[in-house]
Write a protein that holds these residues in place. Structure first.
Motif, PDB file in Angstrom:
ATOM      1  N   LEU A  64      16.570   4.598   7.000  1.00 20.97           N
ATOM      2  CA  LEU A  64      15.326   4.091   6.408  1.00 20.97           C
ATOM      3  C   LEU A  64      15.018   2.682   6.897  1.00 20.97           C
ATOM      4  O   LEU A  64      13.855   2.334   7.125  1.00 20.97           O
ATOM      5  N   ALA A  65      16.065   1.881   7.086  1.00 20.51           N
ATOM      6  CA  ALA A  65      15.880   0.503   7.551  1.00 20.51           C
ATOM      7  C   ALA A  65      15.369   0.451   8.979  1.00 20.51           C
ATOM      8  O   ALA A  65      14.849  -0.582   9.422  1.00 20.51           O
ATOM      9  N   SER A  66      15.512   1.548   9.729  1.00 26.17           N
ATOM     10  CA  SER A  66      15.064   1.596  11.125  1.00 26.17           C
ATOM     11  C   SER A  66      13.610   2.042  11.272  1.00 26.17           C
ATOM     12  O   SER A  66      13.054   1.992  12.373  1.00 26.17           O
ATOM     13  N   LEU A  67      12.988   2.467  10.189  1.00 27.21           N
ATOM     14  CA  LEU A  67      11.650   3.049  10.258  1.00 27.21           C
ATOM     15  C   LEU A  67      10.512   2.082  10.580  1.00 27.21           C
ATOM     16  O   LEU A  67       9.490   2.518  11.110  1.00 27.21           O
ATOM     17  N   PRO A  68      10.619   0.785  10.251  1.00 27.40           N
ATOM     18  CA  PRO A  68       9.488  -0.104  10.544  1.00 27.40           C
ATOM     19  C   PRO A  68       9.031  -0.104  11.995  1.00 27.40           C
ATOM     20  O   PRO A  68       7.859  -0.348  12.264  1.00 27.40           O
ATOM     21  N   VAL A  69       9.930   0.169  12.938  1.00 27.78           N
ATOM     22  CA  VAL A  69       9.509   0.263  14.344  1.00 27.78           C
ATOM     23  C   VAL A  69       8.491   1.386  14.505  1.00 27.78           C
ATOM     24  O   VAL A  69       7.433   1.217  15.130  1.00 27.78           O
ATOM     25  N   SER A  70       8.784   2.542  13.916  1.00 32.00           N
ATOM     26  CA  SER A  70       7.862   3.685  13.998  1.00 32.00           C
ATOM     27  C   SER A  70       6.548   3.377  13.289  1.00 32.00           C
ATOM     28  O   SER A  70       5.476   3.788  13.744  1.00 32.00           O
ATOM     29  N   LEU A  71       6.619   2.654  12.175  1.00 30.90           N
ATOM     30  CA  LEU A  71       5.400   2.271  11.462  1.00 30.90           C
ATOM     31  C   LEU A  71       4.537   1.364  12.332  1.00 30.90           C
ATOM     32  O   LEU A  71       3.311   1.538  12.405  1.00 30.90           O
ATOM     33  N   GLY A  72       5.165   0.408  13.002  1.00 22.90           N
ATOM     34  CA  GLY A  72       4.421  -0.482  13.891  1.00 22.90           C
ATOM     35  C   GLY A  72       3.752   0.280  15.022  1.00 22.90           C
ATOM     36  O   GLY A  72       2.586   0.017  15.359  1.00 22.90           O
ATOM     37  N   VAL A  73       4.469   1.242  15.604  1.00 27.10           N
ATOM     38  CA  VAL A  73       3.906   2.073  16.678  1.00 27.10           C
ATOM     39  C   VAL A  73       2.706   2.857  16.169  1.00 27.10           C
ATOM     40  O   VAL A  73       1.658   2.936  16.833  1.00 27.10           O
ATOM     41  N   PHE A  74       2.823   3.431  14.980  1.00 30.73           N
ATOM     42  CA  PHE A  74       1.745   4.234  14.395  1.00 30.73           C
ATOM     43  C   PHE A  74       0.478   3.394  14.211  1.00 30.73           C
ATOM     44  O   PHE A  74      -0.630   3.841  14.526  1.00 30.73           O
ATOM     45  N   ILE A  75       0.639   2.170  13.736  1.00 28.88           N
ATOM     46  CA  ILE A  75      -0.517   1.303  13.490  1.00 28.88           C
ATOM     47  C   ILE A  75      -1.191   0.903  14.802  1.00 28.88           C
ATOM     48  O   ILE A  75      -2.413   1.047  14.966  1.00 28.88           O
ATOM     49  N   SER A  76      -0.402   0.394  15.740  1.00 29.09           N
ATOM     50  CA  SER A  76      -0.994  -0.120  16.974  1.00 29.09           C
ATOM     51  C   SER A  76      -1.490   0.990  17.899  1.00 29.09           C
ATOM     52  O   SER A  76      -2.436   0.776  18.662  1.00 29.09           O
ATOM     53  N   ALA A  77      -0.885   2.174  17.830  1.00 29.56           N
ATOM     54  CA  ALA A  77      -1.356   3.281  18.676  1.00 29.56           C
ATOM     55  C   ALA A  77      -2.781   3.673  18.291  1.00 29.56           C
ATOM     56  O   ALA A  77      -3.614   3.975  19.153  1.00 29.56           O
ATOM     57  N   GLY A  78      -3.059   3.667  16.990  1.00 27.24           N
ATOM     58  CA  GLY A  78      -4.419   3.966  16.529  1.00 27.24           C
ATOM     59  C   GLY A  78      -5.415   2.930  17.015  1.00 27.24           C
ATOM     60  O   GLY A  78      -6.530   3.264  17.439  1.00 27.24           O
ATOM     61  N   LEU A  79      -5.025   1.666  16.971  1.00 27.59           N
ATOM     62  CA  LEU A  79      -5.903   0.595  17.454  1.00 27.59           C
ATOM     63  C   LEU A  79      -6.081   0.680  18.970  1.00 27.59           C
ATOM     64  O   LEU A  79      -7.191   0.518  19.489  1.00 27.59           O
ATOM     65  N   ALA A  80      -4.978   0.941  19.677  1.00 26.61           N
ATOM     66  CA  ALA A  80      -5.029   0.983  21.136  1.00 26.61           C
ATOM     67  C   ALA A  80      -5.955   2.088  21.634  1.00 26.61           C
ATOM     68  O   ALA A  80      -6.679   1.909  22.615  1.00 26.61           O
ATOM     69  N   SER A  81      -5.936   3.241  20.962  1.00 29.03           N
ATOM     70  CA  SER A  81      -6.784   4.357  21.397  1.00 29.03           C
ATOM     71  C   SER A  81      -8.272   3.995  21.316  1.00 29.03           C
ATOM     72  O   SER A  81      -9.088   4.542  22.059  1.00 29.03           O
ATOM     73  N   ARG A  82      -8.620   3.069  20.424  1.00 30.73           N
ATOM     74  CA  ARG A  82     -10.015   2.620  20.324  1.00 30.73           C
ATOM     75  C   ARG A  82     -10.360   1.596  21.403  1.00 30.73           C
ATOM     76  O   ARG A  82     -11.484   1.554  21.909  1.00 30.73           O
ATOM     77  N   PHE A  83      -9.391   0.732  21.722  1.00 32.90           N
ATOM     78  CA  PHE A  83      -9.675  -0.385  22.623  1.00 32.90           C
ATOM     79  C   PHE A  83      -9.532  -0.057  24.103  1.00 32.90           C
ATOM     80  O   PHE A  83     -10.119  -0.744  24.943  1.00 32.90           O
ATOM     81  N   VAL A  84      -8.730   0.977  24.450  1.00 34.82           N
ATOM     82  CA  VAL A  84      -8.536   1.315  25.868  1.00 34.82           C
ATOM     83  C   VAL A  84      -9.868   1.573  26.581  1.00 34.82           C
ATOM     84  O   VAL A  84     -10.105   1.027  27.667  1.00 34.82           O
ATOM     85  N   PRO A  85     -10.787   2.386  26.009  1.00 37.47           N
ATOM     86  CA  PRO A  85     -12.068   2.616  26.711  1.00 37.47           C
ATOM     87  C   PRO A  85     -12.921   1.352  26.819  1.00 37.47           C
ATOM     88  O   PRO A  85     -13.775   1.248  27.708  1.00 37.47           O
ATOM     89  N   LYS A  86     -12.700   0.374  25.933  1.00 37.95           N
ATOM     90  CA  LYS A  86     -13.543  -0.824  25.908  1.00 37.95           C
ATOM     91  C   LYS A  86     -13.043  -1.918  26.839  1.00 37.95           C
ATOM     92  O   LYS A  86     -13.846  -2.605  27.490  1.00 37.95           O
ATOM     93  N   ILE A  87     -11.727  -2.117  26.911  1.00 34.62           N
ATOM     94  CA  ILE A  87     -11.204  -3.229  27.718  1.00 34.62           C
ATOM     95  C   ILE A  87     -10.271  -2.776  28.843  1.00 34.62           C
ATOM     96  O   ILE A  87      -9.812  -3.598  29.632  1.00 34.62           O
ATOM     97  N   GLY A  88      -9.972  -1.475  28.902  1.00 33.81           N
ATOM     98  CA  GLY A  88      -9.107  -0.967  29.954  1.00 33.81           C
ATOM     99  C   GLY A  88      -7.635  -1.011  29.561  1.00 33.81           C
ATOM    100  O   GLY A  88      -7.262  -1.634  28.555  1.00 33.81           O
ATOM    101  N   PRO A  89      -6.767  -0.370  30.362  1.00 35.95           N
ATOM    102  CA  PRO A  89      -5.348  -0.253  29.993  1.00 35.95           C
ATOM    103  C   PRO A  89      -4.532  -1.519  30.207  1.00 35.95           C
ATOM    104  O   PRO A  89      -3.609  -1.816  29.446  1.00 35.95           O
ATOM    105  N   LYS A  90      -4.843  -2.297  31.243  1.00 40.23           N
ATOM    106  CA  LYS A  90      -3.978  -3.415  31.632  1.00 40.23           C
ATOM    107  C   LYS A  90      -3.818  -4.496  30.556  1.00 40.23           C
ATOM    108  O   LYS A  90      -2.682  -4.875  30.228  1.00 40.23           O
ATOM    109  N   PRO A  91      -4.920  -5.023  29.957  1.00 39.40           N
ATOM    110  CA  PRO A  91      -4.746  -6.076  28.949  1.00 39.40           C
ATOM    111  C   PRO A  91      -3.896  -5.628  27.768  1.00 39.40           C
ATOM    112  O   PRO A  91      -3.068  -6.404  27.264  1.00 39.40           O
ATOM    113  N   LEU A  92      -4.066  -4.380  27.329  1.00 45.67           N
ATOM    114  CA  LEU A  92      -3.301  -3.875  26.183  1.00 45.67           C
ATOM    115  C   LEU A  92      -1.826  -3.732  26.531  1.00 45.67           C
ATOM    116  O   LEU A  92      -0.950  -4.038  25.714  1.00 45.67           O
TER     117      LEU A  92
END
Length: 474
Positions: free
Chosen positions: A291-319
């Motif tokens: 359970l103590a190891s789960l925050p990494v997965s939580l962080g990935v879940f949050i930022s992956a959702g944000l990244a999927s929105r921003f990739v078409p707008k700013i491209g892959p490299k900056p992210l």
């Protein structure tokens, strides 16, 4: 459902054994220098044979390959669960990885050819992608539960009923399909690549035992590099290459694969060493460690959702650059731990930052790795991305474990105890010191990934296709 069950089993096995590792190491008498083989034997075989597994599935028959993979995975899991020494467990894990390299691409190929309706395919890939993304987190928790309430061996034995269910259902439900045309396999390429990687990892392991300047260390590392060079030569000359060099010689794709390998190498340090820190130093139970190891997965879940929105707008490299820097910062934060550190103030923030960085890397990485790839190379390009992460994780685990083991030995040599109580404290401090060294090197690898992306990758948002659906096998 059948394909998702099988994929969950393959993804789970990359992390489920992680929480069980401290108890398995004690039970089987595995040395610190060799403990990483529990992880790397699986990821090396899986990553090294993934491209060949995909070719076999296409031409031998996807259902047939899927069934053989499921049976083999179950038998290998049984062998690992009944292992009486470290060598047998390592062999079982390698077999699991090898059969997983048949099972995973066969399942993905079946998904692609069986779901032809656009809406149904989107749902199917959504389930498959969710399993791949969440499987690592489920593995951490399930590994903790099984280790604490049963025995570490059940982290392997649990695969047997799961594989049998997938096997029985697949026999009745899943239809056969295969590709037509050239059915030749690049066996020399598969052998040289896998043996080269194994030799390289074994060389890193020998460095922990004998030193970097030992003859055996240099011989195995040298042999590994020669075999990998031979693999490249074979691929350039083969009529049916396992990895067509045109896929990796493109600047953007080549940069993304190199970044993927470095990210895999750096990330392995967090999960591998945190489980020892939680259970041995902080005294957590296996389930609490999971359970103590789960925050990494939580962080990935949050930022992956944000990244999927921003990739078409700013491209892959900056992210990807931002993600690498964040991940490196999170890993660097872990170097501040001590024997008495509080989880909430030292480990939790570091894991969240690390996970957020990873999400910002993974999403654009998936689209960049397939940028400009013709349809007939799409499968090989996707498998290459997955293979680079697995291989990177293998090399990273071996390398970081060598650095950690060397640091542990040096610390114990320079700190002599005058009483049993002081001896126990010094032993814990030596462990924490070794983990901090590994985290520092992991941060360096993640930072290097960002530098590679910044210098090599040139793709912008204009280069991305209007619509892309990339399935990442995890």
């Amino acid at each position: 459902m059948v394909l998702a069950i099988a994929q969950l089993m393959v993804v789970l096995d990359a992390t489920i054994v992680n929480i069980a590792l401290p108890k398995a190491q004690v039970d089987l008498g595995i040395t610190d220098a060799n403990r990483q083989w529990v992880m790397t034997a699986y990821t090396l075989a899986f990553g090294g044979l993934l491209l060949l597994g995909g070719r076999i599935a296409d031409y031998w028959g996807r259902k047939r390959t899927f069934l053989v993979g499921a049976v083999g995975f179950a038998l290998a899991s049984a062998l690992g669960g009944l292992a009486t020494n470290g060598g047998l467990l390592f062999a079982a894990r390698a077999l699991q990885g090898g059969f997983g390299a048949l099972l995973a691409p066969a399942g993905l190929a079946l998904l692609t050819v069986l779901f032809t309706d656009a809406k149904e395919r989107a749902k199917a890939f959504g389930v498959y992608g969710g399993i791949s993304a969440g499987g690592a987190a489920v593995g951490l928790v399930l590994g903790g539960v099984l280790t604490e309430y049963t025995n570490w061996r059940w982290c392997l034995l649990v695969n047997i009923p799961v594989a049998l269910i997938a096997l029985i259902l697949a026999l009745r439900i899943v239809p056969e399909s295969r590709a037509h045309g050239n059915t030749k396999y690049d066996i020399p390429g598969a052998i040289t690549a896998t043996l080269g990687l194994v030799s390289l990892v074994y060389g890193f392991t020998k460095a922990a035992e004998d030193g970097w300047d030992a003859a055996a260390t240099l011989a195995f590392i040298g042999a590994g590099l020669v075999l990998l060079f031979a693999f490249v030569v074979i691929e350039l000359r083969s009529k049916n290459p396992l990895l067509p060099m045109r896929i990796v010689l493109d600047r953007n794709r080549g940069g993304s694969y190199l970044a993927s390998m470095l990210v895999g190498a750096g990330m392995m340090g967090a999960f591998f060493f945190l489980t020892f820190y939680f259970q041995i130093v902080l005294g957590y139970t296996p389930i609490k460690a999971g359970l103590a190891s789960l925050p990494v997965s939580l962080g990935v879940f949050i930022s992956a959702g944000l990244a999927s929105r921003f990739v078409p707008k700013i491209g892959p490299k900056p992210l990807m650059v931002l993600g690498s820097l964040l991940a490196a910062a999170g890993m660097a934060y872990l170097t501040q731990i001590s024997v008495t550190s509080a989880y909430a103030s030292h480990v939790l923030p570091a894991q969240l930052i690390l996970g957020l960085g990873m999400g910002f890397v993974f999403v654009p990485l998936s689209s960049l790795a397939l940028l400009g790839v013709p349809n007939h190379d799409a499968g090989a390009a996707s498998a290459t991305l997955n293979a680079t992460q697995q291989v990177g994780g293998s090399l990273g685990a071996a390398l970081l474990n060598t650095f950690a083991t060397t640091a542990l030995t040096a610390y114990l040599t320079s700190h002599q105890a005058t009483s049993p109580e002081q001896g126990k404290l010094i032993a814990l401090e030596a462990m924490v010191h070794s983990y901090k060294i590994a985290f520092a090197w992991g941060a360096g690898l993640l930072l290097l990934s960002g530098i590679v992306t910044l210098i090599v990758v040139k793709a912008s948002k204009k280069d991305l296709p209007a619509e892309s659906s990339v399935v990442h096998m995890g």
